[in-house]
Design a protein around this motif. Sequence first.
Motif, PDB file in Angstrom:
ATOM      1  N   THR A   1      34.164  29.852  33.501  1.00  0.00           N
ATOM      2  CA  THR A   1      35.094  28.927  32.886  1.00  0.00           C
ATOM      3  C   THR A   1      36.511  28.605  33.433  1.00  0.00           C
ATOM      4  O   THR A   1      37.105  27.674  32.970  1.00  0.00           O
ATOM      5  CB  THR A   1      35.306  29.118  31.327  1.00  0.00           C
ATOM      6  N   LYS A   2      36.818  29.208  34.423  1.00  0.00           N
ATOM      7  CA  LYS A   2      38.185  29.204  35.221  1.00  0.00           C
ATOM      8  C   LYS A   2      39.245  29.378  34.281  1.00  0.00           C
ATOM      9  O   LYS A   2      40.480  28.849  34.265  1.00  0.00           O
ATOM     10  CB  LYS A   2      38.328  27.719  35.658  1.00  0.00           C
ATOM     11  N   GLN A   3      39.199  30.292  33.303  1.00  0.00           N
ATOM     12  CA  GLN A   3      40.360  30.853  32.413  1.00  0.00           C
ATOM     13  C   GLN A   3      40.967  32.041  32.653  1.00  0.00           C
ATOM     14  O   GLN A   3      41.690  32.634  32.075  1.00  0.00           O
ATOM     15  CB  GLN A   3      39.724  30.975  30.800  1.00  0.00           C
ATOM     16  N   GLN A   4      40.404  32.704  33.913  1.00  0.00           N
ATOM     17  CA  GLN A   4      40.951  34.032  34.235  1.00  0.00           C
ATOM     18  C   GLN A   4      42.565  34.055  34.384  1.00  0.00           C
ATOM     19  O   GLN A   4      43.149  35.017  34.157  1.00  0.00           O
ATOM     20  CB  GLN A   4      40.350  34.752  35.476  1.00  0.00           C
ATOM     21  N   PRO A   5      43.210  33.058  34.875  1.00  0.00           N
ATOM     22  CA  PRO A   5      44.577  33.062  35.044  1.00  0.00           C
ATOM     23  C   PRO A   5      45.317  33.273  33.608  1.00  0.00           C
ATOM     24  O   PRO A   5      46.388  33.695  33.813  1.00  0.00           O
ATOM     25  CB  PRO A   5      45.157  31.934  35.774  1.00  0.00           C
ATOM     26  N   TYR A   6      44.568  32.937  32.654  1.00  0.00           N
ATOM     27  CA  TYR A   6      45.409  32.808  31.427  1.00  0.00           C
ATOM     28  C   TYR A   6      45.007  34.280  30.588  1.00  0.00           C
ATOM     29  O   TYR A   6      45.902  34.496  29.637  1.00  0.00           O
ATOM     30  CB  TYR A   6      44.923  31.794  30.767  1.00  0.00           C
ATOM     31  N   HIS A   7      44.075  35.138  30.873  1.00  0.00           N
ATOM     32  CA  HIS A   7      43.783  36.267  30.375  1.00  0.00           C
ATOM     33  C   HIS A   7      43.732  37.518  31.184  1.00  0.00           C
ATOM     34  O   HIS A   7      42.919  37.663  32.017  1.00  0.00           O
ATOM     35  CB  HIS A   7      42.448  36.328  29.796  1.00  0.00           C
ATOM     36  N   SER A   8      44.789  38.298  31.108  1.00  0.00           N
ATOM     37  CA  SER A   8      44.997  39.230  31.979  1.00  0.00           C
ATOM     38  C   SER A   8      44.488  40.773  31.045  1.00  0.00           C
ATOM     39  O   SER A   8      44.066  40.670  29.848  1.00  0.00           O
ATOM     40  CB  SER A   8      46.523  40.032  32.038  1.00  0.00           C
ATOM     41  N   MET A   9      44.224  41.672  31.785  1.00  0.00           N
ATOM     42  CA  MET A   9      43.575  42.978  31.128  1.00  0.00           C
ATOM     43  C   MET A   9      44.385  43.291  29.941  1.00  0.00           C
ATOM     44  O   MET A   9      43.672  43.691  28.913  1.00  0.00           O
ATOM     45  CB  MET A   9      43.384  44.034  32.126  1.00  0.00           C
ATOM     46  N   GLU A  10      45.873  43.506  30.162  1.00  0.00           N
ATOM     47  CA  GLU A  10      46.482  43.841  28.991  1.00  0.00           C
ATOM     48  C   GLU A  10      46.499  42.893  27.845  1.00  0.00           C
ATOM     49  O   GLU A  10      46.300  43.357  26.718  1.00  0.00           O
ATOM     50  CB  GLU A  10      47.757  44.063  29.650  1.00  0.00           C
ATOM     51  N   SER A  11      46.377  41.602  28.138  1.00  0.00           N
ATOM     52  CA  SER A  11      46.299  40.941  26.904  1.00  0.00           C
ATOM     53  C   SER A  11      45.198  41.041  26.069  1.00  0.00           C
ATOM     54  O   SER A  11      45.180  40.848  24.853  1.00  0.00           O
ATOM     55  CB  SER A  11      46.681  39.160  27.262  1.00  0.00           C
ATOM     56  N   ILE A  12      43.987  40.924  26.721  1.00  0.00           N
ATOM     57  CA  ILE A  12      42.613  41.315  26.292  1.00  0.00           C
ATOM     58  C   ILE A  12      42.671  42.724  25.428  1.00  0.00           C
ATOM     59  O   ILE A  12      42.018  42.550  24.430  1.00  0.00           O
ATOM     60  CB  ILE A  12      41.708  41.087  27.291  1.00  0.00           C
ATOM     61  N   LEU A  13      43.369  43.646  26.118  1.00  0.00           N
ATOM     62  CA  LEU A  13      43.396  44.824  25.220  1.00  0.00           C
ATOM     63  C   LEU A  13      44.300  44.807  24.223  1.00  0.00           C
ATOM     64  O   LEU A  13      43.839  45.236  22.996  1.00  0.00           O
ATOM     65  CB  LEU A  13      43.759  45.930  26.185  1.00  0.00           C
ATOM     66  N   GLN A  14      45.224  44.263  24.100  1.00  0.00           N
ATOM     67  CA  GLN A  14      46.056  43.925  22.960  1.00  0.00           C
ATOM     68  C   GLN A  14      45.448  43.065  21.914  1.00  0.00           C
ATOM     69  O   GLN A  14      45.485  43.433  20.646  1.00  0.00           O
ATOM     70  CB  GLN A  14      47.475  43.034  23.179  1.00  0.00           C
ATOM     71  N   HIS A  15      44.808  41.906  22.202  1.00  0.00           N
ATOM     72  CA  HIS A  15      43.924  41.228  21.315  1.00  0.00           C
ATOM     73  C   HIS A  15      42.702  42.246  20.449  1.00  0.00           C
ATOM     74  O   HIS A  15      42.569  42.012  19.643  1.00  0.00           O
ATOM     75  CB  HIS A  15      43.301  40.083  22.082  1.00  0.00           C
ATOM     76  N   LEU A  16      42.136  43.085  21.623  1.00  0.00           N
ATOM     77  CA  LEU A  16      41.017  43.646  20.922  1.00  0.00           C
ATOM     78  C   LEU A  16      41.668  44.831  20.055  1.00  0.00           C
ATOM     79  O   LEU A  16      40.960  44.980  18.942  1.00  0.00           O
ATOM     80  CB  LEU A  16      40.427  44.354  22.089  1.00  0.00           C
ATOM     81  N   GLU A  17      42.569  45.177  20.325  1.00  0.00           N
ATOM     82  CA  GLU A  17      43.331  46.206  19.603  1.00  0.00           C
ATOM     83  C   GLU A  17      43.824  45.740  18.218  1.00  0.00           C
ATOM     84  O   GLU A  17      43.642  46.323  17.037  1.00  0.00           O
ATOM     85  CB  GLU A  17      44.802  46.917  20.102  1.00  0.00           C
ATOM     86  N   PHE A  18      44.382  44.351  18.160  1.00  0.00           N
ATOM     87  CA  PHE A  18      44.693  43.714  17.077  1.00  0.00           C
ATOM     88  C   PHE A  18      43.333  43.446  16.112  1.00  0.00           C
ATOM     89  O   PHE A  18      43.423  43.609  14.776  1.00  0.00           O
ATOM     90  CB  PHE A  18      45.241  42.365  17.430  1.00  0.00           C
ATOM     91  N   CYS A  19      42.301  43.097  16.770  1.00  0.00           N
ATOM     92  CA  CYS A  19      40.819  42.784  15.954  1.00  0.00           C
ATOM     93  C   CYS A  19      40.325  44.090  15.341  1.00  0.00           C
ATOM     94  O   CYS A  19      39.924  44.282  14.184  1.00  0.00           O
ATOM     95  CB  CYS A  19      40.050  42.181  16.891  1.00  0.00           C
TER      96      CYS A  19
END
Length: 472
Positions: free
Chosen positions: A360-378
């Motif tokens: 979906t060409k969204q990879q530049p907007y989601h780094s591994m750290e940001s995904i981990l932070q969002h997963l931790e929040f959820c």
Amino acid sequence: MYNFHSHENTEKSLNEKDDNWGETTTVVTGTSEHSISHDDITRITKDMEESANLDCSRHIGVIIGGTLAFISFLTPIAFMLLPKILPWDLEACGTPCEGLFISVAFKLLILLVGSWALFFRRPKAFFPRVFVFRALIMVLIFLLVVSYWLFYAVRILTTAERNYQGIVQYAVSLVDALLFVHYLAVVLLELRQLQPQFTIKVVRSTDGASRHYNVGHLSIQRVAVWILENYYHDFPVYNPALLNLPKSILSKKMSGFKVYSLEENSTNNSTGQSRAVIAAAARRRDNSHNEYYYEEAEHERRVRKRKARLVVAVEEAFTHIKRLQDEDPKNPREVMDPREAAQAIFASMARAMQKYLRTTKQQPYHSMESILQHLEFCITHDMTPKAFLERYLAPGPTIQYHKDRWLAKQWTLVSEEPVTNGLKDGVVFVLKRQDFSLVVSTKKIPFFKLSEEFVDPKSHKFVMRLQSETSV
């Protein structure tokens, strides 16, 4: 051409590097050597100078307004204290003066709170030109205070006025005048713009994303700031990777053209062959829309496939964790905090997540750290897998992404009209940044004329028309 500035670092390129965090969950840190050229030093120095000049110019208005407000707040108190300090033989003033003291105290308190709420707020943007109505209010307050001081010096200090009650009433009149000026400021700065008068259309120049808004009487520069405030939460994030046609289509279209050199001594046969080749290339170009259609269909199929795998992977990953209850008699051996739990389940979904983001060409907007932070929040707030996936299944507003991805250090306002002028029908201006611009066009809301038509209640009566063929 005018510039809007903010105080963030220079925005990095979205495609600067390719993160391969989906291939492995091991994080490796190391050191690297960086060299800074003379041009980089010059550019950094220039940015620092511009930022320093911006800070100084932004605080000048705050300092002037704060000084004027401080002087006008202390002036009524000075009017009442000077006769007491100077060696004057004042007439006695009992209960009337005490009532006036209480009135002045409460009015000054109301004026202080109202001025703090209206004027002393953190600025949201730096305007290229002065705010006309705010400057008008400041000039009016300055003239008012100077006039009262001149009258006080000529009629009271010079003549050594003995009527202290009249002096106190003079100070009360100044406080009343300041309250009326504050009311005028509320009308001009806040209430005047509430009633919609214009409809503006904002179009992003690259992908055509657009929104419509209704605004009141505002200057062009204030409308520009208002648009930027709404842009970051109304417009989807700008993704330049979605603008171009697929590379396979572009390569086929480019390969269909050839260049021929037609000399004067060329024969008619070669000219006819060249025309035939050009005609064939034109036919291939006309058929490119079919290739684009099938390419889009294949891309949608691939996106649905990656999405299904991602949803299943996330659902399975969330089943591996459970919130620990205090009353559970059997506690597990390993107790994790939300961060550790997020890292533990991220490995099982990382590969599916990266493939989906790449497709979906969204990879530049989601780094591994940001995904981990969002997963931790959820995980911390007991959110479901669907709530976790909501951010990635569809592009969200610009403001939800990391700061260095969407914050622009500078917006440029381009307008043929002076930016201090109010909006008018047909006004067009542009808000530009480095990679795209927002084109704003203005239309005045039309005047509506309503007429009333009376309907007689007796007209709503009907009869049944019976015929011999009916079954009624």
